[in-house]
Design a protein around this motif. Structure first.
Motif, mmCIF file in Angstrom:
data_model
loop_
_atom_site.group_PDB
_atom_site.id
_atom_site.type_symbol
_atom_site.label_atom_id
_atom_site.label_comp_id
_atom_site.label_asym_id
_atom_site.label_seq_id
_atom_site.Cartn_x
_atom_site.Cartn_y
_atom_site.Cartn_z
ATOM 1 N N ILE A 111 0.848 -1.193 0.000
ATOM 2 C CA ILE A 111 0.000 0.000 0.000
ATOM 3 C C ILE A 111 0.884 1.244 0.000
ATOM 4 C CG2 ILE A 111 -1.758 1.315 1.248
ATOM 5 C CD1 ILE A 111 -2.761 -1.378 2.375
ATOM 6 N N VAL A 112 0.640 2.090 -0.991
ATOM 7 C CA VAL A 112 1.320 3.382 -1.096
ATOM 8 C C VAL A 112 0.316 4.430 -0.647
ATOM 9 C CG1 VAL A 112 2.456 5.008 -2.648
ATOM 10 C CG2 VAL A 112 2.728 2.542 -3.020
ATOM 11 N N PRO A 113 0.646 5.247 0.356
ATOM 12 C CA PRO A 113 -0.315 6.205 0.897
ATOM 13 C C PRO A 113 -0.776 7.238 -0.134
ATOM 14 C CG PRO A 113 1.764 6.282 2.131
ATOM 15 C CD PRO A 113 1.942 5.320 1.018
ATOM 16 N N ASN A 114 -2.036 7.629 0.009
ATOM 17 C CA ASN A 114 -2.623 8.691 -0.811
ATOM 18 C C ASN A 114 -2.580 9.984 0.014
ATOM 19 O OD1 ASN A 114 -4.442 10.555 -1.958
ATOM 20 N ND2 ASN A 114 -5.758 8.933 -2.742
ATOM 21 N N GLN A 115 -1.803 10.944 -0.440
ATOM 22 C CA GLN A 115 -1.627 12.192 0.311
ATOM 23 C C GLN A 115 -2.938 12.968 0.485
ATOM 24 O OE1 GLN A 115 1.107 13.019 2.064
ATOM 25 N NE2 GLN A 115 1.830 11.030 1.394
ATOM 26 N N ASN A 116 -3.843 12.893 -0.486
ATOM 27 C CA ASN A 116 -5.139 13.569 -0.338
ATOM 28 C C ASN A 116 -5.916 12.998 0.840
ATOM 29 O OD1 ASN A 116 -4.889 15.353 -2.557
ATOM 30 N ND2 ASN A 116 -5.446 13.697 -3.955
ATOM 31 N N TRP A 117 -5.891 11.664 0.990
ATOM 32 C CA TRP A 117 -6.573 11.020 2.104
ATOM 33 C C TRP A 117 -5.899 11.412 3.422
ATOM 34 C CZ3 TRP A 117 -6.140 7.892 6.297
ATOM 35 C CH2 TRP A 117 -7.302 7.273 6.768
ATOM 36 N N ILE A 118 -4.583 11.424 3.430
ATOM 37 C CA ILE A 118 -3.825 11.759 4.653
ATOM 38 C C ILE A 118 -4.119 13.196 5.082
ATOM 39 C CG2 ILE A 118 -1.485 11.994 5.616
ATOM 40 C CD1 ILE A 118 -1.249 9.192 4.609
ATOM 41 N N HIS A 119 -4.209 14.116 4.116
ATOM 42 C CA HIS A 119 -4.539 15.507 4.462
ATOM 43 C C HIS A 119 -5.925 15.596 5.095
ATOM 44 C CE1 HIS A 119 -0.942 17.109 2.792
ATOM 45 N NE2 HIS A 119 -1.241 16.839 1.535
ATOM 46 N N GLN A 120 -6.834 14.746 4.664
ATOM 47 C CA GLN A 120 -8.197 14.772 5.194
ATOM 48 C C GLN A 120 -8.301 14.117 6.567
ATOM 49 O OE1 GLN A 120 -11.074 13.095 2.498
ATOM 50 N NE2 GLN A 120 -12.801 13.707 3.756
ATOM 51 N N TYR A 121 -7.611 12.982 6.776
ATOM 52 C CA TYR A 121 -7.798 12.212 8.009
ATOM 53 C C TYR A 121 -6.585 12.208 8.943
ATOM 54 C CZ TYR A 121 -11.975 10.469 5.707
ATOM 55 O OH TYR A 121 -13.190 10.384 5.082
ATOM 56 N N TRP A 135 -2.132 11.316 9.676
ATOM 57 C CA TRP A 135 -1.233 10.164 9.744
ATOM 58 C C TRP A 135 -1.619 9.180 10.836
ATOM 59 C CZ3 TRP A 135 1.736 8.319 6.168
ATOM 60 C CH2 TRP A 135 2.260 9.163 5.199
ATOM 61 N N ASN A 136 -2.136 9.668 11.987
ATOM 62 C CA ASN A 136 -2.496 8.739 13.070
ATOM 63 C C ASN A 136 -3.586 7.768 12.621
ATOM 64 O OD1 ASN A 136 -0.630 9.728 14.872
ATOM 65 N ND2 ASN A 136 -2.067 11.152 15.829
ATOM 66 N N VAL A 137 -4.595 8.279 11.905
ATOM 67 C CA VAL A 137 -5.669 7.415 11.418
ATOM 68 C C VAL A 137 -5.118 6.466 10.350
ATOM 69 C CG1 VAL A 137 -7.946 7.350 10.320
ATOM 70 C CG2 VAL A 137 -7.422 9.142 11.976
ATOM 71 N N TYR A 138 -4.255 6.986 9.492
ATOM 72 C CA TYR A 138 -3.620 6.143 8.467
ATOM 73 C C TYR A 138 -2.903 4.969 9.126
ATOM 74 C CZ TYR A 138 -0.631 4.570 4.682
ATOM 75 O OH TYR A 138 0.005 3.793 3.758
ATOM 76 N N HIS A 139 -2.094 5.250 10.144
ATOM 77 C CA HIS A 139 -1.346 4.186 10.826
ATOM 78 C C HIS A 139 -2.288 3.184 11.494
ATOM 79 C CE1 HIS A 139 2.450 6.881 11.034
ATOM 80 N NE2 HIS A 139 2.338 6.267 9.882
ATOM 81 N N THR A 140 -3.397 3.652 12.038
ATOM 82 C CA THR A 140 -4.370 2.752 12.648
ATOM 83 C C THR A 140 -4.933 1.775 11.620
ATOM 84 O OG1 THR A 140 -4.948 4.399 14.318
ATOM 85 C CG2 THR A 140 -6.564 2.657 13.908
ATOM 86 N N VAL A 141 -5.260 2.280 10.438
ATOM 87 C CA VAL A 141 -5.777 1.404 9.381
ATOM 88 C C VAL A 141 -4.702 0.427 8.918
ATOM 89 C CG1 VAL A 141 -6.775 1.319 7.057
ATOM 90 C CG2 VAL A 141 -7.489 3.118 8.653
ATOM 91 N N MET A 142 -3.464 0.906 8.732
ATOM 92 C CA MET A 142 -2.380 0.011 8.309
ATOM 93 C C MET A 142 -2.110 -1.053 9.366
ATOM 94 S SD MET A 142 -1.653 0.897 5.260
ATOM 95 C CE MET A 142 -3.332 1.497 5.049
ATOM 96 N N ASP A 143 -2.217 -0.680 10.641
ATOM 97 C CA ASP A 143 -2.042 -1.659 11.713
ATOM 98 C C ASP A 143 -3.134 -2.725 11.658
ATOM 99 O OD1 ASP A 143 0.263 -0.421 12.617
ATOM 100 O OD2 ASP A 143 -0.777 0.698 14.206
ATOM 101 N N SER A 144 -4.318 -2.334 11.223
ATOM 102 C CA SER A 144 -5.397 -3.305 11.065
ATOM 103 C C SER A 144 -5.079 -4.299 9.943
ATOM 104 C CB SER A 144 -6.715 -2.583 10.807
ATOM 105 O OG SER A 144 -7.785 -3.486 10.835
ATOM 106 N N PHE A 145 -4.554 -3.809 8.817
ATOM 107 C CA PHE A 145 -4.120 -4.722 7.754
ATOM 108 C C PHE A 145 -3.037 -5.668 8.293
ATOM 109 C CE2 PHE A 145 -5.934 -1.767 4.580
ATOM 110 C CZ PHE A 145 -6.549 -2.685 3.739
#
Length: 159
Positions: free
Chosen positions: A52-62, A64-74
């Motif tokens: 998974i390559v992060p989407n910067q638009n999504w990261i700006h909206q939500y 990095w902490n939320v991003y890491h939580t989702v990646m930890d779930s994967f």
């Protein structure tokens, strides 16, 4: 799985794992590519790997902490005291395609905002999810240091 010389030549047109990683992570520094290459060195032949390559638009909206939580779930879904990503939060090893897509469904159920609404439905949705959390790539080691890979452009579409 040991491959004969004939079987090895069958995969000679496949890119090296390093070439695959350089293509997927086109902006990553060499140190990061080396780290990911080491992580993939122990993957069994034909086991699927989700990258998974992060989407910067999504990261700006939500964020990095939320991003890491989702990646930890994967990384941890269905496991106890284990991770399938060696803490990379980018490369996830699965034993089968069934496991990979079961984890995908579980993550979507827990974190629907990580998945985007299909473009054809966005205009019909009051608060559409316009961006996926990232770009998903599926990589398979087909021979020693040889990989087959491709983008799964529907992976982060909401079902």
């Amino acid at each position: 799985m040991n491959l004969s010389g004939e079987e090895m030549s069958e995969y000679s047109d496949c890119p090296s794992t390093r070439e695959a990683l350089e293509s997927i992570f086109s902006k990553a520094p060499n140190e990061q590519i080396l780290k990911y290459e080491r992580q993939l060195a122990d993957i069994k032949l034909l086991d699927p790997v989700l990258i998974i390559v992060p989407n910067q638009n999504w990261i700006h909206q939500y964020g990095w902490n939320v991003y890491h939580t989702v990646m930890d779930s994967f990384a941890t879904d269905g496991l106890q005291n284990e991770r399938r990503d060696e803490n990379s939060r980018a490369i996830f090893h699965f034993a089968s395609n069934t496991e990979l897509y079961t984890v995908r469904r579980n993550v979507e159920n827990r974190f629907p905002n990580a998945f985007m609404d299909q473009p054809s439905l966005q205009a019909l949705t009051p608060n559409p999810r316009l961006y996926p959390i990232g770009t998903a790539w599926i990589l398979t080691n087909v021979a020693k240091r040889k990989s087959e890979f491709g983008e799964d452009d529907k992976f982060f579409n909401s079902n």
